[in-house]
Scaffold this motif. Structure first.
Motif, short mmCIF file in Angstrom:
data_model
loop_
_atom_site.label_atom_id
_atom_site.label_comp_id
_atom_site.label_asym_id
_atom_site.label_seq_id
_atom_site.Cartn_x
_atom_site.Cartn_y
_atom_site.Cartn_z
N VAL A 17 -2.96 9.16 -2.00
CA VAL A 17 -1.78 9.37 -2.84
C VAL A 17 -0.53 8.81 -2.17
O VAL A 17 0.30 8.17 -2.83
CB VAL A 17 -1.62 10.87 -3.18
N VAL A 18 -0.40 9.03 -0.88
CA VAL A 18 0.77 8.51 -0.14
C VAL A 18 0.81 6.98 -0.24
O VAL A 18 1.88 6.38 -0.46
CB VAL A 18 0.73 8.96 1.33
N GLU A 19 -0.35 6.34 -0.11
CA GLU A 19 -0.39 4.88 -0.23
C GLU A 19 0.01 4.44 -1.63
O GLU A 19 0.76 3.46 -1.79
CB GLU A 19 -1.80 4.38 0.11
N ARG A 20 -0.46 5.16 -2.64
CA ARG A 20 -0.11 4.80 -4.02
C ARG A 20 1.38 5.02 -4.29
O ARG A 20 2.01 4.24 -5.02
CB ARG A 20 -0.97 5.61 -5.00
N VAL A 21 1.94 6.07 -3.70
CA VAL A 21 3.39 6.31 -3.83
C VAL A 21 4.17 5.14 -3.23
O VAL A 21 5.11 4.62 -3.85
CB VAL A 21 3.78 7.63 -3.13
N ASN A 22 3.77 4.71 -2.03
CA ASN A 22 4.49 3.62 -1.36
C ASN A 22 4.36 2.30 -2.12
O ASN A 22 5.31 1.52 -2.22
CB ASN A 22 3.99 3.47 0.07
N GLN A 23 3.16 2.05 -2.65
CA GLN A 23 2.94 0.82 -3.41
C GLN A 23 3.76 0.81 -4.69
O GLN A 23 4.34 -0.21 -5.08
CB GLN A 23 1.45 0.66 -3.72
N ALA A 24 3.84 1.97 -5.35
CA ALA A 24 4.63 2.06 -6.58
C ALA A 24 6.11 1.84 -6.28
O ALA A 24 6.83 1.18 -7.05
CB ALA A 24 4.41 3.41 -7.25
N ALA A 25 6.57 2.39 -5.15
CA ALA A 25 7.97 2.22 -4.77
C ALA A 25 8.28 0.75 -4.51
O ALA A 25 9.38 0.26 -4.82
CB ALA A 25 8.28 3.06 -3.53
N LEU A 220 15.74 12.16 -9.50
CA LEU A 220 14.96 12.34 -10.72
C LEU A 220 13.59 12.86 -10.33
O LEU A 220 12.83 12.18 -9.63
CB LEU A 220 14.82 11.01 -11.47
N SER A 221 13.27 14.08 -10.77
CA SER A 221 11.95 14.65 -10.54
C SER A 221 11.14 14.47 -11.81
O SER A 221 11.32 15.19 -12.79
CB SER A 221 12.06 16.14 -10.17
N MET A 222 10.26 13.49 -11.79
CA MET A 222 9.41 13.22 -12.94
C MET A 222 8.16 12.49 -12.46
O MET A 222 8.22 11.70 -11.52
CB MET A 222 10.16 12.38 -14.00
N GLY A 223 7.04 12.80 -13.11
CA GLY A 223 5.78 12.20 -12.72
C GLY A 223 4.86 13.21 -12.05
O GLY A 223 5.27 13.94 -11.14
N MET A 224 3.60 13.26 -12.56
CA MET A 224 2.59 14.16 -11.99
C MET A 224 1.32 13.34 -11.72
O MET A 224 1.37 12.12 -11.64
CB MET A 224 2.36 15.33 -12.94
N SER A 225 0.18 14.01 -11.58
CA SER A 225 -1.04 13.33 -11.13
C SER A 225 -1.42 12.13 -11.98
O SER A 225 -1.91 11.13 -11.46
CB SER A 225 -2.21 14.32 -11.09
N THR A 226 -1.22 12.20 -13.29
CA THR A 226 -1.67 11.12 -14.17
C THR A 226 -0.68 9.98 -14.33
O THR A 226 -1.05 8.91 -14.80
CB THR A 226 -1.99 11.67 -15.58
N ASP A 227 0.57 10.19 -13.97
CA ASP A 227 1.57 9.17 -14.27
C ASP A 227 2.62 8.97 -13.18
O ASP A 227 3.66 8.38 -13.42
CB ASP A 227 2.27 9.51 -15.60
N PHE A 228 2.34 9.44 -11.96
CA PHE A 228 3.38 9.41 -10.93
C PHE A 228 3.73 7.98 -10.51
O PHE A 228 4.88 7.71 -10.15
CB PHE A 228 3.00 10.26 -9.71
N GLU A 229 2.76 7.07 -10.58
CA GLU A 229 3.06 5.69 -10.17
C GLU A 229 4.04 5.04 -11.14
O GLU A 229 5.01 4.40 -10.73
CB GLU A 229 1.76 4.89 -10.08
N HIS A 230 3.78 5.20 -12.43
CA HIS A 230 4.71 4.66 -13.44
C HIS A 230 6.08 5.31 -13.30
O HIS A 230 7.11 4.64 -13.40
CB HIS A 230 4.15 4.89 -14.84
N ALA A 231 6.09 6.63 -13.05
CA ALA A 231 7.37 7.34 -12.89
C ALA A 231 8.18 6.75 -11.74
O ALA A 231 9.39 6.53 -11.86
CB ALA A 231 7.11 8.83 -12.65
N ILE A 232 7.51 6.49 -10.62
CA ILE A 232 8.21 5.91 -9.46
C ILE A 232 8.71 4.50 -9.79
O ILE A 232 9.84 4.13 -9.45
CB ILE A 232 7.28 5.88 -8.23
#
Length: 294
Positions: A17-25, A220-232
């Protein structure tokens, strides 16, 4: 053996998840504030052991939906001794009669769900009393009901600016940190950017214009398990992810925990389960969705 397996599973899931967060950012449009997104691991219904394991893997921000569960978990001797720098986020609906109990939580970092000026006043007066001689202000977010669903809590979007103004001008012990939304579950990203996220972005712009605040200072706090990458990708600075880190949630009254359930129609899945059911499909669509041009 259970602890070894749990340790490996939580560690691998968290790292992914951390890797996906960083990639989305990294895919985020350069026109958006360059605020590193914060991952909040939602530990609802999970035992203290799992929180401690995620903490050992480097996770510091954790979220809970229910006041009583947060009180119990944050006060657990194992967590108190093993997780000295833990940061607790309250992300569930907050009733005024539970404010004092919530504000007594050790290491409370952020209340994400203030949804009225009256609730803000209650949190402000309680924090003023509980903090004593301390001058530390309590971080709060204003929750917006961007989807307009009756089942969701949060302010009507048109009340956002006035409520934030009230907090900033009338609640001296609170620090306004940003805006939060849950949004509609199961949105099809094939239709374009999530309108709930776009709504929160536009309300932030209104708040910043009205109060003369820099965009990067309003989270902005938005995005959960199914959509957090798009949210970021579209601007979230705080994502709340639970099931893909800790596994499916287990509720005491769920059919899986009821011996010999009587035959009958299957109950409607919970919003969390519904969201998880669409996670793979949403993830596939997110791979093809770009934020350019939006």
């Amino acid at each position: 053996m259970w602890k070894v397996a749990m340790s490996e599973e939580v560690g691998k899931a968290l790292q992914s998840v951390v890797e996906r967060v960083n990639q989305a950012a990294a895919r985020r449009a350069k026109t958006l504030p360059a605020v590193p997104p914060r991952l909040v691991a939602v530990s609802k219904t999970k035992p203290p052991d799992m929180v401690v394991e995620a903490y050992r893997q480097g996770q510091r921000n954790f979220g809970e939906n229910y006041v009583n569960e947060l009180v119990d978990k944050a006060s657990d001797p194992l967590i108190l001794s093993s997780c000295p720098d833990i940061k607790w986020h309250f992300i569930g609906h907050l009733q005024k009669n539970n404010v004092n109990k919530l504000l007594g939580v050790p290491n409370l970092f952020l209340v994400e769900t203030v949804d009225s000026a009256k609730l803000a006043d209650k949190v402000n007066s309680s924090w003023q009393r509980l903090r004593g001689a301390s001058t530390q202000r309590l971080k709060v977010m204003v929750q917006i009901n961007t989807s307009g669903e009756q089942s969701k809590h949060g302010l009507p979007p048109e009340d956002t600016v006035n409520t934030v103004k009230h907090i900033v001008s009338q609640c001296a012990t609170l620090h306004f940190s940003g805006l939060m939304t849950i949004g509609r579950y199961g949105y099809d990203l094939g239709l374009g950017p999530n309108p709930d996220f776009q709504m929160l972005l536009s309300r932030r712009q209104e708040v910043c214009d009205s109060l003369k605040l820099p965009l990067e200072e309003v989270e902005l706090s938005m995005g959960m398990s199914t959509d957090f990458e798009h949210a970021i990708e579209v601007g979230s600075t705080n994502v709340r992810v639970g099931s893909i880190i800790f596994g499916n949630r287990e509720y005491p009254n769920s059919a899986a925990n009821t011996p010999n359930p009587s035959p009958g129609p299957s109950p409607a899945p919970s919003p969390e389960k519904t969201a998880k059911m669409v996670s793979e499909e949403a993830a596939k669509k997110m791979q093809h969705l770009t934020v350019s041009g939006h």
